[in-house]
Design a protein around this motif. Structure first.
Motif, PDB file in Angstrom:
ATOM      1  N   VAL A  91     -34.556  -7.502 -37.814  1.00 25.79           N
ATOM      2  CA  VAL A  91     -35.130  -8.225 -38.945  1.00 25.79           C
ATOM      3  C   VAL A  91     -36.577  -7.791 -39.165  1.00 25.79           C
ATOM      4  CG1 VAL A  91     -35.680 -10.512 -39.858  1.00 25.79           C
ATOM      5  CG2 VAL A  91     -33.643 -10.184 -38.464  1.00 25.79           C
ATOM      6  N   VAL A  92     -36.923  -7.555 -40.433  1.00 25.64           N
ATOM      7  CA  VAL A  92     -38.321  -7.302 -40.794  1.00 25.64           C
ATOM      8  C   VAL A  92     -39.006  -8.651 -40.946  1.00 25.64           C
ATOM      9  CG1 VAL A  92     -39.890  -6.333 -42.503  1.00 25.64           C
ATOM     10  CG2 VAL A  92     -37.758  -5.154 -41.957  1.00 25.64           C
ATOM     11  N   SER A  93     -40.007  -8.911 -40.129  1.00 24.49           N
ATOM     12  CA  SER A  93     -40.763 -10.160 -40.210  1.00 24.49           C
ATOM     13  C   SER A  93     -42.240  -9.850 -40.348  1.00 24.49           C
ATOM     14  CB  SER A  93     -40.510 -11.020 -38.962  1.00 24.49           C
ATOM     15  OG  SER A  93     -40.938 -10.342 -37.793  1.00 24.49           O
ATOM     16  N   VAL A  94     -43.024 -10.856 -40.755  1.00 24.20           N
ATOM     17  CA  VAL A  94     -44.463 -10.689 -40.939  1.00 24.20           C
ATOM     18  C   VAL A  94     -45.192 -11.807 -40.218  1.00 24.20           C
ATOM     19  CG1 VAL A  94     -44.228  -9.490 -43.145  1.00 24.20           C
ATOM     20  CG2 VAL A  94     -44.431 -11.983 -43.116  1.00 24.20           C
ATOM     21  N   ARG A  95     -46.441 -11.576 -39.914  1.00 24.26           N
ATOM     22  CA  ARG A  95     -47.291 -12.589 -39.297  1.00 24.26           C
ATOM     23  C   ARG A  95     -47.841 -13.518 -40.367  1.00 24.26           C
ATOM     24  NH1 ARG A  95     -46.689 -12.891 -33.730  1.00 24.26           N
ATOM     25  NH2 ARG A  95     -46.588 -10.801 -32.852  1.00 24.26           N
ATOM     26  N   GLU A  96     -48.126 -14.753 -39.989  1.00 26.84           N
ATOM     27  CA  GLU A  96     -48.606 -15.728 -40.956  1.00 26.84           C
ATOM     28  C   GLU A  96     -49.998 -15.401 -41.473  1.00 26.84           C
ATOM     29  OE1 GLU A  96     -48.896 -19.573 -39.225  1.00 26.84           O
ATOM     30  OE2 GLU A  96     -49.643 -18.841 -37.295  1.00 26.84           O
ATOM     31  N   HIS A 152     -35.902 -11.805 -48.820  1.00 26.10           N
ATOM     32  CA  HIS A 152     -36.473 -12.867 -48.007  1.00 26.10           C
ATOM     33  C   HIS A 152     -37.108 -12.235 -46.778  1.00 26.10           C
ATOM     34  CE1 HIS A 152     -33.222 -14.783 -50.295  1.00 26.10           C
ATOM     35  NE2 HIS A 152     -33.919 -15.900 -50.216  1.00 26.10           N
ATOM     36  N   VAL A 153     -38.269 -12.753 -46.381  1.00 28.38           N
ATOM     37  CA  VAL A 153     -38.952 -12.249 -45.194  1.00 28.38           C
ATOM     38  C   VAL A 153     -39.344 -13.430 -44.318  1.00 28.38           C
ATOM     39  CG1 VAL A 153     -40.969 -11.022 -44.307  1.00 28.38           C
ATOM     40  CG2 VAL A 153     -39.839 -10.214 -46.367  1.00 28.38           C
ATOM     41  N   PRO A 154     -38.894 -13.466 -43.057  1.00 28.06           N
ATOM     42  CA  PRO A 154     -39.328 -14.525 -42.142  1.00 28.06           C
ATOM     43  C   PRO A 154     -40.801 -14.343 -41.769  1.00 28.06           C
ATOM     44  CG  PRO A 154     -37.347 -13.411 -41.344  1.00 28.06           C
ATOM     45  CD  PRO A 154     -37.899 -12.577 -42.440  1.00 28.06           C
ATOM     46  N   VAL A 155     -41.483 -15.471 -41.588  1.00 28.99           N
ATOM     47  CA  VAL A 155     -42.879 -15.451 -41.143  1.00 28.99           C
ATOM     48  C   VAL A 155     -42.910 -15.999 -39.722  1.00 28.99           C
ATOM     49  CG1 VAL A 155     -45.233 -16.218 -41.628  1.00 28.99           C
ATOM     50  CG2 VAL A 155     -43.619 -15.860 -43.517  1.00 28.99           C
ATOM     51  N   VAL A 156     -43.563 -15.270 -38.823  1.00 28.26           N
ATOM     52  CA  VAL A 156     -43.609 -15.691 -37.421  1.00 28.26           C
ATOM     53  C   VAL A 156     -45.050 -15.945 -37.016  1.00 28.26           C
ATOM     54  CG1 VAL A 156     -41.508 -14.461 -36.803  1.00 28.26           C
ATOM     55  CG2 VAL A 156     -43.708 -13.299 -36.609  1.00 28.26           C
ATOM     56  N   GLY A 157     -45.226 -16.846 -36.048  1.00 26.64           N
ATOM     57  CA  GLY A 157     -46.550 -17.154 -35.528  1.00 26.64           C
ATOM     58  C   GLY A 157     -46.993 -16.157 -34.491  1.00 26.64           C
ATOM     59  N   THR A 158     -48.121 -16.443 -33.871  1.00 30.88           N
ATOM     60  CA  THR A 158     -48.657 -15.529 -32.856  1.00 30.88           C
ATOM     61  C   THR A 158     -47.757 -15.420 -31.636  1.00 30.88           C
ATOM     62  OG1 THR A 158     -49.952 -17.383 -31.973  1.00 30.88           O
ATOM     63  CG2 THR A 158     -51.044 -15.938 -33.560  1.00 30.88           C
ATOM     64  N   ASP A 159     -46.931 -16.466 -31.409  1.00 27.36           N
ATOM     65  CA  ASP A 159     -46.005 -16.434 -30.270  1.00 27.36           C
ATOM     66  C   ASP A 159     -44.647 -15.854 -30.631  1.00 27.36           C
ATOM     67  OD1 ASP A 159     -45.200 -18.442 -31.914  1.00 27.36           O
ATOM     68  OD2 ASP A 159     -45.040 -19.987 -30.362  1.00 27.36           O
ATOM     69  N   GLY A 160     -44.501 -15.361 -31.871  1.00 28.29           N
ATOM     70  CA  GLY A 160     -43.259 -14.728 -32.285  1.00 28.29           C
ATOM     71  C   GLY A 160     -42.174 -15.675 -32.759  1.00 28.29           C
ATOM     72  N   THR A 161     -42.447 -16.967 -32.804  1.00 28.67           N
ATOM     73  CA  THR A 161     -41.430 -17.935 -33.249  1.00 28.67           C
ATOM     74  C   THR A 161     -41.485 -18.118 -34.756  1.00 28.67           C
ATOM     75  OG1 THR A 161     -42.956 -19.774 -32.860  1.00 28.67           O
ATOM     76  CG2 THR A 161     -41.473 -19.157 -31.058  1.00 28.67           C
ATOM     77  N   LEU A 162     -40.367 -18.488 -35.337  1.00 28.78           N
ATOM     78  CA  LEU A 162     -40.260 -18.676 -36.774  1.00 28.78           C
ATOM     79  C   LEU A 162     -41.119 -19.865 -37.219  1.00 28.78           C
ATOM     80  CD1 LEU A 162     -38.763 -17.925 -39.456  1.00 28.78           C
ATOM     81  CD2 LEU A 162     -37.067 -19.662 -38.813  1.00 28.78           C
ATOM     82  N   CYS A 163     -41.943 -19.646 -38.249  1.00 26.35           N
ATOM     83  CA  CYS A 163     -42.762 -20.739 -38.772  1.00 26.35           C
ATOM     84  C   CYS A 163     -42.690 -20.851 -40.286  1.00 26.35           C
ATOM     85  CB  CYS A 163     -44.215 -20.601 -38.329  1.00 26.35           C
ATOM     86  SG  CYS A 163     -45.029 -19.106 -38.912  1.00 26.35           S
ATOM     87  N   GLY A 164     -41.999 -19.916 -40.963  1.00 25.23           N
ATOM     88  CA  GLY A 164     -41.895 -19.998 -42.413  1.00 25.23           C
ATOM     89  C   GLY A 164     -41.009 -18.912 -42.982  1.00 25.23           C
ATOM     90  N   MET A 165     -40.755 -19.012 -44.289  1.00 20.95           N
ATOM     91  CA  MET A 165     -39.977 -18.004 -45.013  1.00 20.95           C
ATOM     92  C   MET A 165     -40.672 -17.741 -46.347  1.00 20.95           C
ATOM     93  SD  MET A 165     -37.126 -16.773 -43.609  1.00 20.95           S
ATOM     94  CE  MET A 165     -36.039 -16.399 -44.990  1.00 20.95           C
ATOM     95  N   ILE A 166     -40.638 -16.488 -46.773  1.00 26.99           N
ATOM     96  CA  ILE A 166     -41.184 -16.101 -48.073  1.00 26.99           C
ATOM     97  C   ILE A 166     -40.106 -15.374 -48.842  1.00 26.99           C
ATOM     98  CG2 ILE A 166     -42.899 -14.705 -49.278  1.00 26.99           C
ATOM     99  CD1 ILE A 166     -44.791 -15.134 -46.977  1.00 26.99           C
ATOM    100  N   SER A 167     -39.893 -15.805 -50.085  1.00 30.63           N
ATOM    101  CA  SER A 167     -38.910 -15.170 -50.953  1.00 30.63           C
ATOM    102  C   SER A 167     -39.622 -14.403 -52.067  1.00 30.63           C
ATOM    103  CB  SER A 167     -37.984 -16.230 -51.573  1.00 30.63           C
ATOM    104  OG  SER A 167     -38.720 -17.059 -52.458  1.00 30.63           O
ATOM    105  N   GLN A 168     -38.840 -13.652 -52.833  1.00 30.71           N
ATOM    106  CA  GLN A 168     -39.420 -12.944 -53.969  1.00 30.71           C
ATOM    107  C   GLN A 168     -40.073 -13.918 -54.941  1.00 30.71           C
ATOM    108  OE1 GLN A 168     -35.947 -10.749 -55.326  1.00 30.71           O
ATOM    109  NE2 GLN A 168     -36.771  -8.845 -54.508  1.00 30.71           N
TER     110      GLN A 168
END
Length: 387
Positions: free
Chosen positions: A334-339, A357-373
């Motif tokens: 999965v392509v994810s980005v940092r918050e 859709h791109v998942p947003v992960v925190g500094t610890d690598g856990t899911l904290c959000g989602m961003i859509s087009q």
């Protein structure tokens, strides 16, 4: 007591007096500078050892390998440092130098002809390599030992040296220095059409770059693709400055619906339909993103029977065992980005890579959000109004 006005440091004084003849500092970190030097040291030493073990008493190294090492490790993206210019430029120039040494009796004329013809030939065959001029001259002024080798000088040590340096450049650049070599080719449009990528349609076009390069009327030590990439990055930095400090954390959705890999396909299908979304993140035991499951993933698993779509989906959802788990159909990696990533950095992911859709992960690598087009478009619109 006499007071003396402070004087400029010696370095600054020399630079001021030299003016435009004093070059700007190179943009390279001290760590990278040291790594390049160590890689060049290792490559030259190993090339000499390989040649010695292969050909014995013949010359181990030609001096042009030193210049080649500068290109291969300090400027690996340069068009002049690619595999064909390295090998082709050396072999072609050495052959021309040997021919001039044998058939042109006057040494100064033979030297000039060797270098001039080598440059002309390398440009014509698209293998321009500056050390090639040195090896052509070396074949003429190298002395009786080089002259006695005749055209054998082209095979060893020249060709052997060039092949050894190429192998070491591939190994050291990719495995040790962690940078791609040779330079990656530009990727075609992912939709297999002739249109430019979305980011290339509104900005600087290929024809603009061609016109600019034609206006120089001389060779530049940068590939067209690298030049386009630099200009694109410059445009993105400019847009980021005008847009303001908008980060992923500012636009992401925080009320998340996620799945576990062991969840059933029925549960995934129910959540996709209930919340009217096209994709859901799949998280592991500790909240890390391990996959994405979307409507497209379901459609890919449908069988080829002539039944209607509804019947085929029902058949897929009625499966049992491991085949009825989200892990069996989810997309990975999965392509994810940092918050903390800036909004502008998302544009290539959605525009050129085709993500929805791109998942947003925190500094610890856990899911904290989602961003859509839709989130991105709304943020760009609001940022434009605010600007």
């Amino acid at each position: 007591m006499t007071t003396f006005a402070p004087t400029l440091p010696l370095f600054a004084t020399v630079r001021r007096r030299l003016g435009r003849w004093w070059p700007e500092p190179l943009v390279i970190s001290r760590r990278e500078q040291l790594a390049v030097a160590v890689a060049a040291l290792a490559a030259i030493a190993l090339t000499a050892l390989i040649t010695h073990l292969t050909v014995g008493d013949a010359p181990w190294l030609v001096a042009s390998m030193g210049a080649a090492a500068v290109l291969l490790f300090a400027l690996p993206s340069s068009p002049l440092a690619q595999p064909w210019p390295l090998v082709g430029g050396h072999v072609l120039s050495a052959a021309i130098g040997v021919a001039c040494a044998r058939w042109v009796p006057n040494p100064w004329l033979a030297s000039g002809m060797a270098v001039g013809l080598a440059i002309f030939a390398m440009i014509s065959l698209r293998c321009l390599h500056p050390p090639g001029g040195a090896i052509a001259l070396n074949a003429v002024i190298g002395g009786p030992a080089i002259h006695a080798m005749g055209f054998g000088f082209v095979l060893w040590p020249v060709l052997l040296n060039a092949l050894a340096m190429l192998a070491l450049a591939l190994l050291l650049n990719n495995r040790v220095l962690r940078r791609p070599y040779p330079r990656p080719l530009p990727q075609p449009n992912r939709n297999l059409i002739s249109d430019p990528k979305p980011l290339e349609r509104m900005g600087i076009r290929d024809e603009d770059v061609e016109a600019a390069l034609a206006g120089f009327n001389h060779l530049l030590d940068i590939s067209r693709s690298d030049l386009e990439q630099v200009m694109t990055l410059a445009e993105m930095h400019s847009y980021r400055r005008r847009l303001g400090d908008i980060r992923c954390r500012d636009i992401m959705s925080r009320d998340l619906i996620s799945l576990r890999p062991e969840a059933s396909l029925q549960e995934a299908w129910r959540l996709l339909r209930r919340h009217k979304v096209r994709a859901l993140p799949v998280v592991g035991e500790f909240g890390q993103v391990v996959g994405m499951v979307s409507l497209v993933d379901f459609l890919k698993r449908l069988d080829g029977t002539p039944q209607g779509l509804r019947e085929r989906v029902a058949k897929l959802l009625s499966g049992r065992g491991a085949d009825n788990r989200v892990a069996a159909i989810m997309s990975t990696p999965v392509v994810s980005v940092r918050e903390a990533l800036h909004l502008v950095e998302l544009v290539p992911l959605f525009a050129d890579r085709g993500l929805h859709h791109v998942p947003v992960v925190g500094t610890d690598g856990t899911l904290c959000g989602m961003i859509s087009q839709s989130d991105l478009i709304a943020a760009l619109y609001q940022g434009k109004l605010a600007g």
